[in-house]
Design a protein around this motif. Structure first.
Motif, PDB file in Angstrom:
ATOM      1  N   HIS A  78       0.834  -1.207   0.000  1.00 14.90           N
ATOM      2  CA  HIS A  78       0.000   0.000   0.000  1.00 14.90           C
ATOM      3  C   HIS A  78       0.872   1.263   0.000  1.00 14.90           C
ATOM      4  O   HIS A  78       0.569   2.230  -0.705  1.00 14.90           O
ATOM      5  N   GLU A  79       1.944   1.240   0.778  1.00 16.93           N
ATOM      6  CA  GLU A  79       2.844   2.400   0.827  1.00 16.93           C
ATOM      7  C   GLU A  79       3.480   2.659  -0.534  1.00 16.93           C
ATOM      8  O   GLU A  79       3.620   3.804  -0.955  1.00 16.93           O
ATOM      9  N   ILE A  80       3.843   1.588  -1.239  1.00 15.58           N
ATOM     10  CA  ILE A  80       4.398   1.741  -2.585  1.00 15.58           C
ATOM     11  C   ILE A  80       3.343   2.326  -3.513  1.00 15.58           C
ATOM     12  O   ILE A  80       3.621   3.238  -4.296  1.00 15.58           O
ATOM     13  N   ALA A  81       2.134   1.799  -3.423  1.00  9.22           N
ATOM     14  CA  ALA A  81       1.060   2.298  -4.278  1.00  9.22           C
ATOM     15  C   ALA A  81       0.798   3.778  -4.016  1.00  9.22           C
ATOM     16  O   ALA A  81       0.623   4.559  -4.958  1.00  9.22           O
ATOM     17  N   GLU A  82       0.765   4.154  -2.759  1.00  9.94           N
ATOM     18  CA  GLU A  82       0.521   5.558  -2.420  1.00  9.94           C
ATOM     19  C   GLU A  82       1.626   6.463  -2.940  1.00  9.94           C
ATOM     20  O   GLU A  82       1.359   7.536  -3.456  1.00  9.94           O
ATOM     21  N   ARG A  83       2.857   6.004  -2.809  1.00  6.64           N
ATOM     22  CA  ARG A  83       3.992   6.827  -3.210  1.00  6.64           C
ATOM     23  C   ARG A  83       4.153   6.896  -4.721  1.00  6.64           C
ATOM     24  O   ARG A  83       4.418   7.956  -5.287  1.00  6.64           O
ATOM     25  N   TRP A  84       4.019   5.762  -5.403  1.00  7.08           N
ATOM     26  CA  TRP A  84       4.343   5.719  -6.821  1.00  7.08           C
ATOM     27  C   TRP A  84       3.124   5.836  -7.713  1.00  7.08           C
ATOM     28  O   TRP A  84       3.151   6.548  -8.705  1.00  7.08           O
ATOM     29  N   ILE A  85       2.061   5.130  -7.416  1.00  8.15           N
ATOM     30  CA  ILE A  85       0.873   5.179  -8.268  1.00  8.15           C
ATOM     31  C   ILE A  85       0.086   6.451  -8.008  1.00  8.15           C
ATOM     32  O   ILE A  85      -0.480   7.036  -8.923  1.00  8.15           O
ATOM     33  N   GLY A  86       0.060   6.886  -6.761  1.00  2.00           N
ATOM     34  CA  GLY A  86      -0.665   8.100  -6.409  1.00  2.00           C
ATOM     35  C   GLY A  86      -0.180   9.317  -7.168  1.00  2.00           C
ATOM     36  O   GLY A  86      -0.938  10.270  -7.386  1.00  2.00           O
ATOM     37  N   LYS A  87       1.067   9.282  -7.600  1.00  4.45           N
ATOM     38  CA  LYS A  87       1.625  10.413  -8.348  1.00  4.45           C
ATOM     39  C   LYS A  87       0.967  10.573  -9.719  1.00  4.45           C
ATOM     40  O   LYS A  87       0.982  11.641 -10.300  1.00  4.45           O
ATOM     41  N   PHE A  88       0.453   9.494 -10.248  1.00  5.80           N
ATOM     42  CA  PHE A  88      -0.099   9.502 -11.599  1.00  5.80           C
ATOM     43  C   PHE A  88      -1.614   9.478 -11.511  1.00  5.80           C
ATOM     44  O   PHE A  88      -2.214   8.441 -11.482  1.00  5.80           O
ATOM     45  N   GLU A  89      -2.216  10.569 -11.490  1.00  5.40           N
ATOM     46  CA  GLU A  89      -3.660  10.738 -11.395  1.00  5.40           C
ATOM     47  C   GLU A  89      -4.425   9.417 -11.426  1.00  5.40           C
ATOM     48  O   GLU A  89      -4.787   8.895 -12.476  1.00  5.40           O
ATOM     49  N   LYS A  90      -4.665   8.920 -10.269  1.00  9.47           N
ATOM     50  CA  LYS A  90      -5.281   7.614 -10.085  1.00  9.47           C
ATOM     51  C   LYS A  90      -6.628   7.496 -10.816  1.00  9.47           C
ATOM     52  O   LYS A  90      -6.932   6.461 -11.393  1.00  9.47           O
ATOM     53  N   GLY A  91      -7.417   8.555 -10.806  1.00 10.89           N
ATOM     54  CA  GLY A  91      -8.720   8.522 -11.475  1.00 10.89           C
ATOM     55  C   GLY A  91      -8.617   8.242 -12.956  1.00 10.89           C
ATOM     56  O   GLY A  91      -9.392   7.457 -13.509  1.00 10.89           O
TER      57      GLY A  91
END
Length: 109
Positions: A78-91
């Motif tokens: 989850h921490e990886i997802a928040e840090r790396w994926i969250g940067k790229f407009e998740k929507g």
């Protein structure tokens, strides 16, 4: 923090370890014997993979009597997802994934 993430990425880099995590996601709290029965590798190999997953904090261990139970710990992922994926407009990524899914369904059906 960087060292912790390095351990997580190293652990996730191996397909066998990812499969172990998938097995624990499907049914958490398994013994080494249960995990070995599902894997096409030796008991020693599964043990080594589990040790690395524990070091990366992706697997938590609970002793129940003489049994060592392994549980998936999704927090580092989850921490990886928040840090790396969250940067790229998740929507937008979710919308593209949904579009892809619908197009594939249309092509298959």
């Amino acid at each position: 923090m960087a060292d912790d993430l390095d351990l997580v990425f190293k652990a996730l880099a191996d397909p066998g370890r990812r499969l172990l995590l998938d097995r624990l996601h499907a049914e958490s709290g398994q013994t080494l014997g249960q995990l070995c029965a599902l894997m096409e590798m030796t008991r020693q190999a599964v043990t080594k993979h589990l040790k690395l997953l524990e070091e990366a904090n992706l697997v938590a261990v609970v002793w129940k009597g003489r049994e060592k139970l392994h549980y998936l710990n999704p927090v580092p992922i989850h921490e990886i997802a928040e840090r790396w994926i969250g940067k790229f407009e998740k929507g937008r990524l979710e919308a593209l994934a949904e579009l892809k899914r619908k197009l594939e369904e249309k092509a298959d059906g």
